[in-house]
Design a protein around this motif. Structure first.
Motif, short mmCIF file in Angstrom:
data_model
loop_
_atom_site.label_atom_id
_atom_site.label_comp_id
_atom_site.label_asym_id
_atom_site.label_seq_id
_atom_site.Cartn_x
_atom_site.Cartn_y
_atom_site.Cartn_z
N LEU A 180 8.39 1.92 -2.06
CA LEU A 180 8.45 3.38 -1.88
C LEU A 180 8.63 4.14 -3.21
O LEU A 180 9.43 5.06 -3.29
N GLY A 181 7.91 3.71 -4.22
CA GLY A 181 7.91 4.46 -5.46
C GLY A 181 9.04 4.12 -6.41
O GLY A 181 9.16 4.71 -7.48
N ARG A 182 9.92 3.20 -6.02
CA ARG A 182 11.03 2.85 -6.90
C ARG A 182 10.98 1.36 -7.24
O ARG A 182 10.58 0.54 -6.41
N ILE A 183 11.45 1.06 -8.44
CA ILE A 183 11.54 -0.34 -8.81
C ILE A 183 12.76 -0.94 -8.12
O ILE A 183 13.87 -0.42 -8.24
N VAL A 184 12.53 -1.99 -7.32
CA VAL A 184 13.69 -2.61 -6.66
C VAL A 184 14.12 -3.89 -7.36
O VAL A 184 15.27 -4.31 -7.26
N GLU A 185 13.16 -4.51 -8.04
CA GLU A 185 13.54 -5.75 -8.70
C GLU A 185 12.59 -6.02 -9.84
O GLU A 185 11.40 -5.67 -9.78
N ARG A 186 13.09 -6.60 -10.92
CA ARG A 186 12.19 -7.07 -11.96
C ARG A 186 12.71 -8.39 -12.52
O ARG A 186 13.90 -8.65 -12.45
N GLY A 187 11.78 -9.18 -13.05
CA GLY A 187 12.22 -10.45 -13.58
C GLY A 187 11.04 -11.31 -13.95
O GLY A 187 9.89 -10.91 -13.76
N PRO A 188 11.29 -12.49 -14.49
CA PRO A 188 10.22 -13.41 -14.85
C PRO A 188 9.42 -13.78 -13.60
O PRO A 188 9.99 -13.89 -12.51
N ALA A 189 8.12 -13.97 -13.78
CA ALA A 189 7.26 -14.22 -12.64
C ALA A 189 7.70 -15.41 -11.83
O ALA A 189 7.70 -15.37 -10.59
N ASN A 190 8.12 -16.49 -12.48
CA ASN A 190 8.48 -17.68 -11.71
C ASN A 190 9.73 -17.46 -10.87
O ASN A 190 9.85 -17.97 -9.76
N VAL A 191 10.63 -16.62 -11.38
CA VAL A 191 11.83 -16.34 -10.60
C VAL A 191 11.49 -15.48 -9.39
O VAL A 191 11.88 -15.77 -8.26
N ILE A 192 10.74 -14.43 -9.63
CA ILE A 192 10.37 -13.53 -8.53
C ILE A 192 9.63 -14.29 -7.44
O ILE A 192 9.80 -14.03 -6.26
N CYS A 193 8.77 -15.23 -7.83
CA CYS A 193 7.94 -15.91 -6.85
C CYS A 193 8.56 -17.18 -6.28
O CYS A 193 7.97 -17.85 -5.43
N SER A 241 0.82 -1.21 0.00
CA SER A 241 0.00 0.00 0.00
C SER A 241 0.86 1.26 0.00
O SER A 241 1.82 1.37 0.75
N GLY A 242 0.51 2.21 -0.84
CA GLY A 242 1.20 3.50 -0.86
C GLY A 242 2.50 3.50 -1.63
O GLY A 242 3.19 4.51 -1.64
N CYS A 243 2.84 2.39 -2.31
CA CYS A 243 4.13 2.38 -2.98
C CYS A 243 4.07 3.09 -4.33
O CYS A 243 5.08 3.29 -4.98
N GLY A 244 2.86 3.45 -4.79
CA GLY A 244 2.77 4.22 -6.02
C GLY A 244 2.13 3.48 -7.18
O GLY A 244 2.19 3.95 -8.32
N LYS A 245 1.48 2.37 -6.91
CA LYS A 245 0.89 1.58 -7.99
C LYS A 245 -0.21 2.36 -8.71
O LYS A 245 -0.24 2.44 -9.94
N THR A 246 -1.10 2.92 -7.92
CA THR A 246 -2.21 3.65 -8.52
C THR A 246 -1.71 4.90 -9.24
O THR A 246 -2.21 5.26 -10.31
N THR A 247 -0.71 5.53 -8.65
CA THR A 247 -0.14 6.71 -9.29
C THR A 247 0.38 6.36 -10.68
O THR A 247 0.15 7.09 -11.65
#
Ligand SMILES: Nc1ncnc2c1ncn2[C@@H]1O[C@H](COP(=O)(O)OP(=O)(O)OP(=O)(O)O)[C@@H](O)[C@H]1O
Ligand SMILES: Nc1ncnc2c1ncn2[C@@H]1O[C@H](COP(=O)(O)OP(=O)(O)OP(=O)(O)O)[C@@H](O)[C@H]1O
Ligand SMILES: [Mg+2]
Ligand SMILES: [Mg+2]
Lengths: 321, 494, 307, 318, 277
Positions: D223-236, D43-49
């Motif tokens: 907090l409004g910044r991308i900290v990580e990105r990757g394929p869904a299976n890796v992230i999860c 919540s509040g990390c900026g998704k809706t923004t």
């Protein structure tokens, strides 16, 4: 003897016999020190059940309440005045769903916590209050006592609410979705805290939730509610591994998981009925793949395994499937 | 009330609540008359009686009046001593001074040329034009020339208006609470003119009539002016009604017929025709209005002000057929539409009611009236702005102690207030002004009254009484005429 | 905090300025007081002289700016009608009567309204609730002058319990305060009932009950304390209603307050007094609203943390 | 192939009484045709923004959004219409996203009438078509939203989005207000539609499990910044960033015997008004050291695909 | 249950009054403006009056029944017109203020505050003095007082509705501001405004009565309930019927309207409960 024993509790919208029932013929036991999960979808009557136990339902529902709620053998529904106040806060307590709304905005944390501690007969209120906040992992408790609710974050508020709930060292604490409004990481921490406190105080807990993840993590036993009735109860593992009610089974299957990504999720067609429109007989039958004509009459809770009851005419078939 | 020795009088308003004769309207006389006294008083018929002046004479042509003062009348403030010619001279000069707000100031200013004091006890007033009624008309108790203490007033300078007043009356001011209460107490010792029975008199400002009536009923007030409609209720409760008889004259004035002033004359108005004006007079059943709205307390009016010289001028009778006839003759067989503006004053609460009643009767002869309620200041300021108006208005005809003044105010184009004039009338008035013989003047005045009546210079309605409710604690008390207040003569019941 | 106060002050000044202009213009177009001050048989010269004396011959702008300039130095001019009295003195002299009446009336409305609102809320839907609301409503639907007169006749004339009118002792306050207060009673009752219902259904009241607090503590401490917040926000409006109602009630009860002064000065076109009265009333209103804001800060901790 | 929509260094700072609030900072991502991208955060990390910026409901204070490589600010009127047809949102709350006073037909018709030249009859036909596509019937078109349950309303909202044949669907927590049984229904509908029409989706959620079900690739925001990105299976299954690990640990699985995660969440979420210096997560990170407080880590390619912004990962693990 | 009964009773009562107002001229025998001085202050039938004037007559001998009926017409017309004017002005300003926001919002809302601080009755007196009392003036003055309520309410409601997702959705569809306001905002704030309107009926009637008391109400001879009460105040003791009947009529209408308004609030938007009028 059970600590809390709910017998045939029915709650209607008013005194009239034909008034729509929110809860119908609910029976449930909680043993000392045990955690019972109460799961069900929105509107199934979980909160009403929780609040009925503490007699917190609004007048309309209070009028329409029948059955028995036995606390150490005494019927809570017959208590009044002092006895009831002795019960509330003293022996039984509750943590409400919304941490934003459960604290009175115009009084400081200290004063609201103090009220509870005073009833518990604590001598040094300041010290006791600080200790109570420290126990729920609130940093710099002395300062926080002077804060007003709006100055705290959601997680902190929920911890203050728990501190108030636990102040009088109750034997049973009812938690009504206390984590729904919290973020995942904060929820996790709060659940851990709750579990630790429960162990430390040896309380029993009735935990209301719609999240099977939460149930799986903290409960010993589960009761599944659908449309105002308990349709299945049993030990956690038993229910998760071996659900006997088609609703429980479908629900469990419909929860997505981080471990695998199926192409489609198994679904239950349709939507849960609203209070006024509950079908005859087994309320689940219009959505149930196994439904037969028989399901138009109300099935009774039947033992399926030790400590595992379910109300379904087709429980055997579910087990077999 | 009786037990606490205070006579309580509830008045609609204190007006300005200032305390010198020249610093405001005549409405303040209700309380100021207990403090200040006049050179001349009036008897029941309106004739002059000695006051602070023991005797007086006027010269042949009526341009010089000499007043001989009463000896040894003390002011309420010891430092002022007794009344002297200097005090009287100062009082008169002050009331005609430019900043004077007294009602008659402007006419007095016009008439009075100078005031002299040949000796301590004699005052001579020199006039610029003859005036045979100066005594009752301007120096009498019906007007505002109360005699003040010169040294006291001069000593106060600007503050005199609000300082406690010093006069020769039987009462002195005790307290004056702005907009609420004025209390006076009786002076020690015997008074030369009156022997008051009430140790103190308290005036209360109570604007709402219903409240004044309630005060009478509850015994909180002993005397209060009331409306005619309250009379039956009060009488039932054993409150007696004392009326000043025929002291004011509700009237309906018609706009745009100041015929001798082109700016104020509009010949296109229906009532520019004398027949229409007469018809409007005939069409109203004035007696019924008196019986019903004025509780029978009045007589049908023949003019716009009570003038004794007009006693024999007959009022218009109620004759709707004649009215219709006259309207038809004048070219209005189906009547016409008109606006009637109205307002309430205190006293004078009946004016709007009267307007509605007149409208009821006029409707019978085809005159369709739209009533526009307003307030006196705005209507008056419009009326006096020197233009021709195409509406009529109700008016509280002014009771002038000097009837000639009243006639002039209403019917001479010299007056900014005039409502009807004609060349003929101006001549008649000029004739009156130059006449020096008393009886001849009276005749000429009667002639003028008859002329105004025949010309229907206004719609004359009622010569009305002014009723007061008087509680049981008050003994003997009566009031003769408006603007003459004698609360210092109110008796106490046993 | 300072910013709040400074902002408020600026706003108040703007409001006063605007109001002074409106009143000035409105009162000038309603005709002049000259006619009223002139005797019945005054002449044209008399009139012109008076107009000059009162400076009514100068342009409206000129008059307004002069008025404004003087007003800034605390000189609101002299009454035209009431001798040469200072307009401000006249108004200030009458102020205590009005203020004390408004205060008593406000107390009456608040105490009665809150009591009735609480009663209605805790008996929601019952006959008591309905009766309370209807009683409160009756006050709102009866014109004040009529209620006042009826009260005078019943209480003072028939029962002889209280004085009919006037000003002085505490007895004098009862009927006028009742009359003014009755009008706002329904509003207060409605407001308290509504916010009480909200509060009674709220989670924090549930929590208070869960703690095992007595019903009285729950209702009077937890529910009521929150229900009063909206009442406070509306207090400015109530105050305005009281001042407005004062014109009527002061007339009926012969109360020497500024309402009546205002009415009388309008009737006599006493410009300096009209202007002063209206400005004082506006200033009072602004002051009242400011107090309400402060009170708000005091009772609602959430407000304190906003800039 | 060029992305349908991309953001470049997108940022949004709100001016608030408490000072500047950096709701979103330096967000760069692409939405390719047929791909589904998940955005996860608390919540509040900026998704809706982020959603609002893309939908032109708000304007960025830094960076830009591009539609087929053209910045939104530079679109011509016609291109803008095309954009509005091509990108369609579904919001979280189905009770608030349908005007209670309009009948379903009008609700669905709105974007068509505004952005296409279709005739009335064509529009009506299309309304019936999309209603059926989401599992409702054309009879439902003449009813008011109040007559539908939450799940059905969400289907109407989806039908509305589908009506103008979009290329990209923006889904802002479309199921988080739904009950479990309904949630599964909606997720299935969305997935079916995506596959059937070859839609690209940007799926915003706070729940890793839902994202895993719906998405190919995942972006994690803190907090409004991308900290990580990757394929869904890796992230999860094997997240690299400590925050993602904590998030995964906090995602409770419906299994009493699920293994406990090693990294458990701790600490409070800092106020976005006073974000921590250096790495925004260092206040809660069990492995934080001095560098994390001082310096903000840059996104680095990571093992398993995607990028991670973490000093420790950069330095070869903890 | 009790609530339902009172609600329908109130609704019935209101319907009756409206019907009387509409059918006014067909219901009465006497001319409400014409009376006979000889028949003034006749008591009602049961207090010793005659069949001719069942509710008695007023101070000019006009039939109370006729005046009550005509008064209903006038009073209710004043209400309707005032509420229409104040409502549309207030709603326009409030909606704009809430929709546009920013400095416009701040300025407009200050204006609303200022409107609240207007000493209404004094203004009414002044305005009445400028152009004389007339139907138009009353409507103007009362509207001047009441518009701010609508402005506040519609602003608040606009802010609420503006945040609803369907408004955002409409914007993403490229709908213009006017379309959004008229299609999405106004229809959704209308119910709350209707509630305000119902609750203001009483305020209007009573305010008009006070203005009549001060002499700037509906000009005579036309009766409004308010001016009838004002006229009758001097007869509270001697001829109670003159003010009592219109007084009761006001009481009934105000109560009925409030009960209906309260019930509507409960049904339409419970969050507004008690926050209006
Ligand atoms: N006072 C009341 N009056 C009318 N209906 C009520 C009342 N309280 C509860 N209900 C209805 O009873 C049903 C059960 O409500 P309850 O709050 O117990 O459900 P729940 O299982 O707690 O749901 P959730 O998960 O949404 O909290 C709902 O349909 C609700 O609308
Ligand atoms: N208009 C605004 N003015 C000021 N701050 C805002 C505004 N809109 C959002 N914010 C702030 O920006 C931050 C990000 O908000 P946003 O709504 O994008 O979060 P989110 O990730 O969608 O949260 P949630 O899961 O609660 O919906 C929050 O701290 C929020 O308070
Ligand atoms: Mg619940
Ligand atoms: Mg969001």
């Amino acid at each position: 003897m059970s600590l809390l024993s709910i017998r045939n509790l029915t709650v209607r919208l008013g005194r009239a016999a034909h008034a729509p029932a929110i809860l119908e013929d609910v029976s449930l036991d909680v043993q000392p020190g045990e955690t019972v999960g109460l799961v069900g979808e929105s509107g199934s009557g979980k909160s009403t059940l929780g609040m009925s136990v503490l007699r917190l339902t609004p007048p309309l529902l209070a009028e329409g309440t029948s059955g028995e709620i036995l606390w150490n053998g005494q019927d809570v529904l017959k208590m009044r005045g002092k006895a009831l106040r002795q019960l509330r806060g003293g022996e039984m307590s509750m943590i409400l769903q919304d941490p934003m709304a459960s604290l009175n905005p115009v009084f400081s944390v200290g004063s609201q916590l103090g009220e509870a501690l005073k009833r518990a007969g604590r001598a040094d209120l300041q010290a006791a209050a600080e200790a109570a906040l420290a126990e729920v992992n609130i940093p710099s408790p002395a300062e926080r006592l002077r804060s007003f609710p709006h100055q705290l974050s959601g997680g902190m508020r929920q911890r203050v609410v728990s501190a108030i709930g636990l102040a009088q060292e109750p034997k049973l604490i009812i938690c009504d979705e206390p984590t729904t409004a919290l973020d995942a990481t904060i929820q996790f921490q709060f659940l851990e805290l709750l579990r630790a406190l429960q162990k430390a105080h040896g309380m029993a807990m009735l935990f209301v939730t719609h999240d099977f993840g939460v149930v799986a993590r903290i409960c010993d036993r589960v009761a599944v509610m659908y449309a105002g009735r308990i349709v299945e109860t049993g030990p956690v593992r038993e229910i998760f591994r071996n659900p006997r009610h088609p609703y429980t089974r479908a629900l469990l299957a419909a929860v997505p998981s981080t471990r695998e990504a199926p192409d489609r999720l198994p679904v239950i067609d349709g939507a849960p009925p609203s209070v006024g429109n509950r079908p005859e007989g087994c309320a689940f039958h219009p959505r149930c793949p196994l439904a037969t004509d028989r399901c138009r009459t109300q099935p009774r809770m039947e033992p399926q395994a030790p400590g595992h009851d379910a109300a379904c005419w087709h429980a055997k078939e579910v087990a077999a499937a | 009330t009786a037990q606490d020795d205070t006579l309580v009088i509830a008045l609609p308003t204190f007006s300005e609540q200032t305390m010198t004769p020249w610093s405001g309207s005549g409405q303040r006389k209700t309380y100021l008359d207990l403090v200040y006294e006049y050179l001349v008083y009036l008897d029941g018929d309106g004739n002059a009686e000695p006051g602070l002046a023991e005797s007086w004479e006027l010269n042949e042509d009526g341009t010089q009046w000499t007043f001989n003062l009463r000896e040894g009348v003390p002011f309420s403030d010891e430092s002022c001593g007794t009344v002297t010619a200097a005090d009287v001279q100062y009082s008169i000069e002050r009331i005609i001074a430019e900043d004077s707000r007294a009602g008659p100031a402007s006419t007095m200013r016009r008439i009075i040329e100078s005031v002299e004091t040949p000796d301590d006890m004699t005052v001579v007033i020199n006039l610029s034009a003859p005036d045979f009624l100066l005594d009752t008309g301007y120096m009498g108790e019906a007007q505002q020339t109360g005699i003040v203490c010169r040294s006291y007033v001069e000593g106060l300078g600007e503050d005199a208006d609000t300082a406690p007043p010093v006069g020769t009356g039987a009462y002195v001011l005790e307290t004056s609470v702005e907009g609420s209460e004025i209390t006076l107490t009786r002076r020690e010792g015997d008074h030369w003119r009156v022997s008051p029975e009430w140790p103190s008199i308290s005036f209360r400002a109570v604007p709402e009539e219903a409240t004044r009536v309630a005060m009478l009923l509850a015994g909180e007030a002993d005397i209060a002016p009331v409306s005619f409609d309250s009379i039956p209720g009060l009488e039932e409760a054993d409150i007696s009604i004392v009326s000043a008889e025929q002291t004011w004259s509700p009237v309906i004035r018609l706009g745009g017929i100041v015929q001798t002033d082109p700016a104020r004359h509009n010949p296109d108005l229906p009532w520019a025709d004398v027949r229409v004006r007469q018809a409007m007079n005939y069409a109203i059943d004035k007696q019924t209005i008196i019986d019903e709205l004025f509780a029978g307390q009045g007589t049908v009016a023949n003019g716009d002000t009570p003038v004794q010289a007009w006693a024999d001028v007959p009022p218009y009778p109620y004759d709707p057929d004649r009215a219709r006839e006259l309207l038809a003759e004048a070219g209005y067989p189906d009547g016409f539409d008109m606006v009637l503006r109205t307002f309430a004053t205190t006293p004078g609460a009946e004016l709007p009611l009267m307007a509605e009643a007149a409208a009821l009767y006029w409707a019978d002869v085809g005159i369709n009236v739209t009533i526009e309620p307003g307030d006196w200041p705005s209507i008056r300021s419009e009326w006096t702005s020197g233009e021709a108006w195409n509406y009529a208005m109700t008016h509280r005809g002014f009771p002038f102690a000097n009837p000639e003044n009243g006639v002039e105010a209403g019917f001479s184009d010299r007056s900014i207030f005039a409502s009807f004039t004609s060349a003929e009338l101006e001549e008649l008035l000029a004739g009156l002004a130059s006449e020096t013989d008393r009886d001849a003047r009276r005749e000429r005045l009667t002639e003028i009254g008859q002329y105004i009546r025949d010309e229907a210079g206004a719609v004359f309605m009622v010569l009305a009484n002014e009723p007061y409710g008087v509680g049981p604690d008050v003994g003997d008390w009566s009031i003769d005429t408006a603007y003459v207040y004698n609360f210092d003569q109110a008796g106490r019941a046993e | 905090m300072t910013r709040l106060i400074v902002g408020r002050l600026a706003e108040a000044l703007a409001a006063l300025l605007l109001m002074s202009l409106v009143i000035f213009l409105l009162s000038r177009v309603t005709g002049d007081p000259v006619a009223l001050l002139l005797g019945d048989s005054a002449t044209v010269e008399d009139r012109d002289r008076l107009i000059e004396q009162l400076a009514l011959d100068r342009s409206l702008w000129d008059q307004y700016l002069t008025f404004l300039g003087n007003a800034l130095t605390g000189d609101f001019g002299q009454s035209v009608a009431a001798g040469r009295r200072d307009a401000l003195d006249l108004v200030l002299e009458r102020l205590p009567a009005s203020m004390s009446l408004a205060a008593v009336a406000l107390c009456f409305t608040l105490v009665t309204g809150i009591a009735m609102g609480v009663l209605a809320a805790i008996t929601r839907g019952s006959a008591v609730d309905i009766v309370v609301r209807i009683v409160a409503l009756m006050g709102q639907s009866v014109p004040a002058f009529w209620l006042g007169i009826v009260l005078i006749y019943v209480v003072s004339v028939n029962w002889g319990l209280l004085p009919t009118s006037g000003y002085g002792t505490w007895q004098h306050y009862v009927l006028p305060a009742l009359t003014i207060g009755t009008f706002t009673l329904a509003a207060v009752t409605r407001l308290v009932r509504a916010s009480m219902l909200d509060a009674l259904g709220s989670e924090y009241v549930k929590l208070a009950r869960i703690k095992g607090l007595s019903e009285a503590t729950v209702i009077l401490k937890h529910a009521l304390s929150n229900s009063l917040i909206p009442v406070v926000t509306f207090m400015g409006a109530f105050f305005a209603t009281m001042i407005t109602g004062a014109v009527v009630v002061e007339t009926v009860f012969a109360w020497p307050g500024i309402g009546r002064l205002a009415y009388e000065s309008i009737v006599s076109r006493d410009f300096p007094v009209i202007q002063t009265v209206v400005l004082v009333i506006t200033a009072l209103f602004i002051l009242a609203n400011f107090c309400v804001d402060m009170l708000y800060l005091a009772i609602d901790p959430r407000m304190r943390d906003r800039g | 192939m060029s992305p349908i929509l991309s953001t470049h260094g997108l940022g949004r700072t709100f001016r608030t009484k408490g000072g500047p609030l950096h709701a979103l900072t330096d967000v760069t991502l692409d939405c390719d045709p047929g791909r589904s991208l998940g955005v996860v955060g608390e919540s509040g990390c900026g998704k809706t923004t982020l959603n609002r910026l893309i939908l032109m409901l708000d304007t960025p204070t830094a960076g830009e959004v591009r539609f087929k490589d053209k910045p939104l600010a530079q679109l011509t009127t016609n291109e803008r219409k095309a954009y509005r047809r091509a990108v369609q949102p579904v919001f979280q709350n189905p009770y608030s996203s349908l005007n209670p006073r309009l009948r379903v037909r009008k609700i669905i018709r709105e974007p068509l009438a505004a952005n296409t030249t279709m005739s009335r009859a064509q529009i009506d036909a299309r309304v019936d078509e999309v209603l059926e596509a989401v599992g409702l019937s054309s009879r439902d078109a003449d009813r008011l939203p109040a007559e539908f349950s939450g799940g059905q309303r969400q289907r109407i909202a989806i039908a509305r989005a589908l009506a103008s044949k979009p290329e990209l669907m923006l889904l802002d927590e479309p199921v988080s207000s739904q009950d479990i049984s309904i949630r599964a229904q909606i997720l299935n509908v969305l997935k079916d539609l995506r596959d059937e029409y070859g839609l690209a989706t940007l799926f915003v959620s706070h729940d890793l499990a839902t994202v895993r079900f719906m998405c190919d690739e995942v972006v994690v925001i803190y907090l409004g910044r991308i900290v990580e990105r990757g394929p869904a299976n890796v992230i999860c299954s094997a997240p690299r960033h400590p925050y993602t690990q904590a998030l995964l640990a906090a995602t409770l699985s419906a299994d009493p015997d699920a293994p406990e995660m090693a990294t458990r969440p701790q600490g409070e979420i800092p106020s976005p008004l006073a974000p921590p210096s250096g790495c925004p997560y260092h206040t809660r990170c069990p492995h934080a050291h001095d560098l994390c407080k001082a310096q903000r880590p840059q996104a680095q390619p990571a093992e398993g695909g995607g990028t991670v912004a973490c000093h420790l990962v950069e330095q070869g693990g903890w | 249950m009790i609530q339902k009964v009172t609600f329908y009773a109130a609704l019935g009562l209101l319907a009756m009054f409206v019907l009387v107002a509409l059918l006014g001229p067909y219901l009465i025998e006497h001319d409400p403006l014409r009376g006979s001085l000889r028949a003034r202050l006749e008591p009602p039938l049961w207090a010793g009056g005659t069949m001719e004037y069942p509710l008695g007559t007023d101070r000019l001998g006009r039939d109370m029944v006729a005046r009550m009926v005509t008064g209903a017409r006038i009073s209710l017309t004043v209400c309707v017109v005032v509420i229409a004017i104040a409502g549309s002005i207030g709603t326009a300003i409030g909606t704009l203020s809430g929709y546009v926001g920013g400095w416009l919002d701040r300025v407009l809302m200050r204006l609303v505050d200022l409107a609240l601080s207007l000493p209404v009755i004094l203004l009414a007196l002044l305005i009445g003095a400028v152009s004389g009392p007339s139907f138009g003036n009353i409507v103007l003055v009362i509207s001047l007082v009441l518009w701010s309520q609508y402005a506040r309410m519609s602003r608040g409601e606009t802010l609420r509705v503006k945040n609803e997702d369907y408004v955002d959705l409409a914007r993403t569809s490229g709908l213009g501001h006017a379309a959004i306001i008229f299609r999405h905002i106004l229809p959704n704030i209308a119910p709350s405004l209707i509630v305000v309107a119902t609750l203001q009926v009483g305020v209007v009637i009573v305010l008009e009565a006070s203005l009549s008391f001060l002499g700037v109400g509906v000009p005579p001879p036309n009766p409004s309930w308010g001016s009838m009460v004002a006229d009758g105040r001097s007869y509270v003791v001697t001829a109670w019927w003159v003010s009592l009947f219109p007084g009761i009529a006001i009481l009934l209408v105000v109560m009925a309207v409030n009960i209906v308004g309260d019930t509507l609030t409960d049904r339409i938007n419970p969050a507004l409960r008690g926050r209006t009028a």
